[in-house]
Design a protein around this motif. Structure first.
Motif, mmCIF file in Angstrom:
data_model
loop_
_atom_site.group_PDB
_atom_site.id
_atom_site.type_symbol
_atom_site.label_atom_id
_atom_site.label_comp_id
_atom_site.label_asym_id
_atom_site.label_seq_id
_atom_site.Cartn_x
_atom_site.Cartn_y
_atom_site.Cartn_z
ATOM 1 N N ASP A 100 40.717 -16.455 30.603
ATOM 2 C CA ASP A 100 39.725 -15.489 29.466
ATOM 3 C C ASP A 100 40.615 -14.360 29.237
ATOM 4 O O ASP A 100 41.208 -13.817 30.162
ATOM 5 C CB ASP A 100 38.381 -15.422 30.463
ATOM 6 N N ASP A 143 40.250 -11.312 28.469
ATOM 7 C CA ASP A 143 39.746 -9.829 28.690
ATOM 8 C C ASP A 143 41.048 -9.296 29.190
ATOM 9 O O ASP A 143 41.509 -9.538 30.287
ATOM 10 C CB ASP A 143 38.729 -9.881 29.736
ATOM 11 N N HIS A 167 38.088 -17.565 22.958
ATOM 12 C CA HIS A 167 37.110 -17.003 23.657
ATOM 13 C C HIS A 167 36.206 -16.045 22.897
ATOM 14 O O HIS A 167 35.717 -15.177 23.325
ATOM 15 C CB HIS A 167 37.999 -15.894 24.407
ATOM 16 N N HIS A 175 32.164 -15.195 25.923
ATOM 17 C CA HIS A 175 32.849 -13.851 26.741
ATOM 18 C C HIS A 175 31.515 -13.039 26.962
ATOM 19 O O HIS A 175 30.858 -12.653 26.150
ATOM 20 C CB HIS A 175 33.615 -13.367 25.564
HETATM 21 ZN ZN LIG Z 1 35.729 -12.634 28.716
#
Ligand SMILES: [Zn+2]
Length: 344
Positions: free
Chosen positions: A20, A22, A86, A119
């Motif tokens: 992911d 982030d 995502h 997400h």
């Molecule tokens: Zn995320």
């Protein structure tokens, strides 16, 4: 129900990662992808196609709006890594933006994405939060214990401004569902990938193990767990955030180098998530329908594992912060406007 799936080249087990995006910046993730590449892993890195100018917990993370980052992501794809989706952005997006995100993805990478993971608490998430559960008992438990303050996920709900279920069905083959605290997903269910009744928009779901950050990743891939995965001839798909603590001063965390090096020496198959799921779908003669008690059990296990994972949550050193800061400054210099401008 337990079909023994064989892997290409007679490998003993399969392992992949869905990263992911982030907190990921170009500078921060380059060393970890260099390591994966060198060790022979071809995993899945997700992206956000669109930038977000407003305040966000994820501000500073790179998106395909940055030409240098977009070139790097394209290069990863050329090297055999999969680029996953995502969601459109680091914060909630309405349909028009999601359509735009798919086009930006296609312009950058030459095709539409195949695999998606929701997400955080974005409103456009598909079957997320309480909407992951089909059974009333688990929905009730989730509402009571975990998801009281969650904003509703509406990506699958026709009529919502956040709806994109039809686009998901057209473009995506795989959607991440529940996450577990067990490396071998076949200990959870033999049905991977699977579909469920009453979830239009999603052609197939896949479960995954999850490690939020570097400390949890090292723990999840401990030598004992690796040995067990190999012994069980198992299936591992690990969701994680390579943006969270994996790199310091340009070098990958030594604990990560160690667990990945050990894993690479084992007789496993290390393809991207969608390649692995395609292989499993072929082997089981299509996308398995998960229903009745088998689905009830998977939902219940996810509930129990989620509870265990919260107790095992590990604090980590936020080494990505200076990188996020530098990426923000670079973006400001490029765009000639502040990152704290108005949201699009
Ligand atoms: Zn995320």
């Amino acid at each position: 129900m337990t079909t023994r799936v064989s892997f290409p080249g007679d490998r003993q087990f399969a392992f992949s990662i869905f990263d992911d995006t982030d907190d990921a910046t170009l500078e921060y993730i380059r060393p970890i992808y260099q390591l994966l590449d060198r060790l022979g892993f071809r995993t899945t890195k997700s992206v956000w196609p669109l930038p977000y100018q407003g305040p966000s917990d994820y501000q500073g993370s790179d998106t395909l709006d940055d030409p240098e980052y977009a070139r790097y992501v394209r290069d990863l794809q050329d090297r055999g890594f999969e680029i996953g989706f995502h969601g459109a952005r680091m914060e909630s997006s309405e349909r028009a933006q999601i359509e735009k995100a798919f086009e930006v993805y296609r312009q950058t990478l030459g095709r539409y994405p195949t695999a998606y993971a929701a997400h955080a608490q974005n409103r456009d998430n598909l079957y997320w939060g309480i909407e992951r559960f089909r059974f009333r008992l688990w929905r009730w438990m989730y509402a009571a214990l975990a998801g009281r303050r969650d904003p509703p996920a509406e990506g699958h709900r026709a009529g919502s401004p956040f709806y994109w279920g039809d686009l998901a069905e057209r473009h995506l083959r795989y959607v991440r569902s529940f996450t577990f605290d067990d490396l071998n997903l076949w200990n959870i269910t033999a049905a991977v990938p699977y579909r469920t009744a009453g979830t239009p928009g999603v052609r197939a779901f896949f479960p995954s193990s999850f490690a939020d950050n570097v400390e949890e990743f090292i723990e999840l891939l401990s030598p004992a767990r690796q040995a067990r995965l190999e012994r069980e001839r198992g299936l591992a798909i690990v969701g994680t955030h390579f943006g969270k603590g994996f790199v310091r001063d340009g070098a990958v965390h030594p604990g990560v180098v160690e667990v990945l090096t050990r894993l690479a020496q084992r007789p496993g198959w290390f393809p991207p998530v969608s390649t692995l799921l395609d292989h499993l779908a072929d082997a089981q003669g299509g996308i398995a329908l998960l229903a009745g008690y088998r689905l009830f059990r998977v939902e219940g296990l996810s509930f129990w594992h989620g509870w265990r994972a919260r107790r095992r949550h590990r604090i980590y050193d936020r080494t990505q912060n200076p990188y996020l800061q530098r990426a923000s400054e670079r973006r400001v210099a490029r765009n000639g406007r502040g990152a704290a401008g108005s949201a699009e």
